[in-house]
Design a protein around this motif. Sequence first.
Motif, PDB file in Angstrom:
ATOM      1  N   ILE A  13      65.449   4.676 -39.945  1.00  0.00           N
ATOM      2  CA  ILE A  13      65.253   3.938 -38.695  1.00  0.00           C
ATOM      3  C   ILE A  13      65.166   4.959 -37.554  1.00  0.00           C
ATOM      4  O   ILE A  13      65.412   6.154 -37.783  1.00  0.00           O
ATOM      5  CB  ILE A  13      66.399   2.915 -38.435  1.00  0.00           C
ATOM      6  N   SER A  36      64.661  -4.676 -36.306  1.00  0.00           N
ATOM      7  CA  SER A  36      64.053  -3.604 -37.110  1.00  0.00           C
ATOM      8  C   SER A  36      62.761  -3.116 -36.459  1.00  0.00           C
ATOM      9  O   SER A  36      62.505  -1.911 -36.418  1.00  0.00           O
ATOM     10  CB  SER A  36      63.789  -4.088 -38.541  1.00  0.00           C
ATOM     11  N   LEU A  41      68.364  -1.432 -37.097  1.00  0.00           N
ATOM     12  CA  LEU A  41      68.425  -2.030 -38.431  1.00  0.00           C
ATOM     13  C   LEU A  41      68.898  -3.475 -38.277  1.00  0.00           C
ATOM     14  O   LEU A  41      70.060  -3.726 -37.951  1.00  0.00           O
ATOM     15  CB  LEU A  41      69.399  -1.255 -39.342  1.00  0.00           C
ATOM     16  N   PHE A  69      65.472  -3.169 -43.400  1.00  0.00           N
ATOM     17  CA  PHE A  69      66.429  -4.169 -42.899  1.00  0.00           C
ATOM     18  C   PHE A  69      67.581  -4.214 -43.892  1.00  0.00           C
ATOM     19  O   PHE A  69      67.507  -3.622 -44.978  1.00  0.00           O
ATOM     20  CB  PHE A  69      65.750  -5.553 -42.774  1.00  0.00           C
TER      21      PHE A  69
END
Length: 357
Positions: A13, A36, A41, A69
Motif C-alpha cells: 500500500i 484501498s 488498506l 484489502f
Amino acid sequence: MKYTTRATELLHITCPIIQAGMAGTVTTPDLVAAVSNAGGLGTLGAGYMRPEEIRKAIRDIREKTKKPFAVNLLITRSVQANEEDIRKAQELLEPIRSVLGIQSPNYAIAEEGYKEKLAVLIEEKIPVFSFAFDVLDLTELQALKSKGTKIIGTATNVREAKILANMGADLIVGQGSEAGGHRSTFLGTVESSMIGTMALIPQLVDALPHIPIIAAGGIMDGRGLAASLALGADAVQMGTAFLACTESGTHPVHQEAVLESGDQSTGLTRAFSGRYARGIENQFMTALQSVEHALPPYPIQNALTTDIRKEAAAQKNREYMSLWAGQASPMARKESAYDIVQRVVKEAYERMAIIHK
Ligand SMILES: Cc1cc2nc3c(=O)[nH]c(=O)nc-3n(C[C@H](O)[C@H](O)[C@H](O)COP(=O)(O)O)c2cc1C
C-alpha cells in the motif's frame, strides 16, 4: 500523498493507514474499496457475516478496487451456555425489552464459529487477513500463508504480542485502551490490559523490533499518525475516524451519536456482548452497570441482546443500541473515506515539518 514504512511495503500500500475491520454494518464494500483506492488498506469487518455473505462482499470489493484489502474475523471458541446464567441474564434484560415493547425470544445458541468463514477467506486467496480476540491454529495460519495472505494479529499487551509473533503473524496491531469497540485481550484480565496507545506502542516496538507494529486507539488525524510513527509504529489502524464517513454503513443514529459526542462520552461495558467494549454511554450501559460482571460471556450475552439491539436500531432509539466508538470520537468528521486517508497523511507531513523546524 505517500509515506513508506515497513508496513506499507509488506502490505503493498502507499499510505500507512488501515481502516479497522468493524463487525456489523459499518464496513461496506464501498468503504473498503475507497480506503484501498486512496492508498490505505480497507478492511471488511466480517465477524458477524455468514460465510456466503463474506464471499459475495469480497467479490464486490474486487470489482471496486484492484488494490490490496483485508478481511477481519473475531476468533471465537465455543463456550458452554449455563441454563441458570441465561435465565438470570434474560430476567435482567426484561425491563429493557418492555421499554422497547418486545417479547423475550426463545434463546437458542447459534454455533457462531469462525472456521467456516476462514475457509472462505482461504479459498478466495485474500491479500490480508486480520483478526482479534485470540490466536489462530497453526494449520489455519499455514493455509492462509500458502495462498500468499499476510497475517495481522491484535495485542493489548506485550505478552500477547510475543505469542502472536511466535505464531507467525506478519504484523501486529497494538490496541490501546482508547480504542472503540471490543477489547481484544486474550491473556489475563481486560482490566490489567487497559494500556493507553502512547504507553503500549513503544513497549511493543522494543519487544518486537523485527515485526511492524500498527498503532490503534484514539488516532483520528495527522497528529495521531505522526505521533504513532514517532513512537515507532509502522502504520495506524483507525476505526472511529471512519464511522461517520460517506461510504460507511454505520446506522445514522450511531453516526449522529459519534458526531455529537464529547471527550467524556465513552465508557467500557460487557453488558451488550459479554466481552468488554468501548462505546458511547447510554441507558442500556447505565442500567446494567452494577450487574454486568454476572452476565454470561461472549458470545452468549451477544446472542441474548441481539433482539434488543435490532429493535432499538429499528426504532432509532440510541439508548439501547451498541454505539461502539473510541475516546477520540468528537474528532470524527463527515467526509469521504478517500479524503480521510489523504488528509491524515498530508497533516502528518505538516506536523512532522513543524517538529523538524
Ligand atoms: C464500531 C467498531 C467496531 C469494531 N469491530 C471490530 C472488529 O470486528 N474486529 C476488530 O479487530 N476490531 C474491531 N474494532 C476495533 C478496531 O479494530 C480498533 O482497535 C479501534 O477502532 C481503534 O481505535 P479507534 O476506534 O479509536 O480508532 C471495532 C471498533 C469500532 C469503533
